[in-house]
Motif scaffolding. Structure first.
Motif: not given
Length: 64
Positions: A18-19, A21, A30-34, A43-45, A54
Motif C-alpha cells: 500500500t506504499t 505509486d 488521480e485515484v487515491s486508495i487509503t 477510494v477517492k477520485s 480504484g
C-alpha cells in the motif's frame, strides 16, 4: 492432528503493498486508495469511472 503456527511475519507478508505509486493509462485522473486501521480501502477520485477502477484495484490487492 498437527498444529500449524502462524507468525506475525506470515501475516505481514500476506498484506498488499500500500506504499507504492502505480501509474496506468486506464484512468483519467488521480485515484487515491487509503486503508484504515482495519485494512478497509477508501477510494477517492474525481469521477465515477476512476473510482470504480480504484475499487477494483483494491479488491484485486485483497484477493491476490
Amino acid at each position: 492432528m498437527s498444529t500449524v503456527q502462524i507468525t506475525q511475519s506470515d501475516l505481514q507478508a500476506s498484506l498488499p503493498d500500500t506504499t507504492s505509486d502505480i501509474h496506468t493509462d486506464h484512468i483519467k485522473n488521480e485515484v487515491s486508495i487509503t486503508r484504515d486501521i482495519h485494512g478497509i480501502p477508501h477510494v477517492k477520485s474525481a469521477n465515477t469511472y476512476d473510482a470504480f477502477f480504484g475499487q477494483g484495484f483494491a479488491t484485486a490487492q485483497d484477493r491476490l
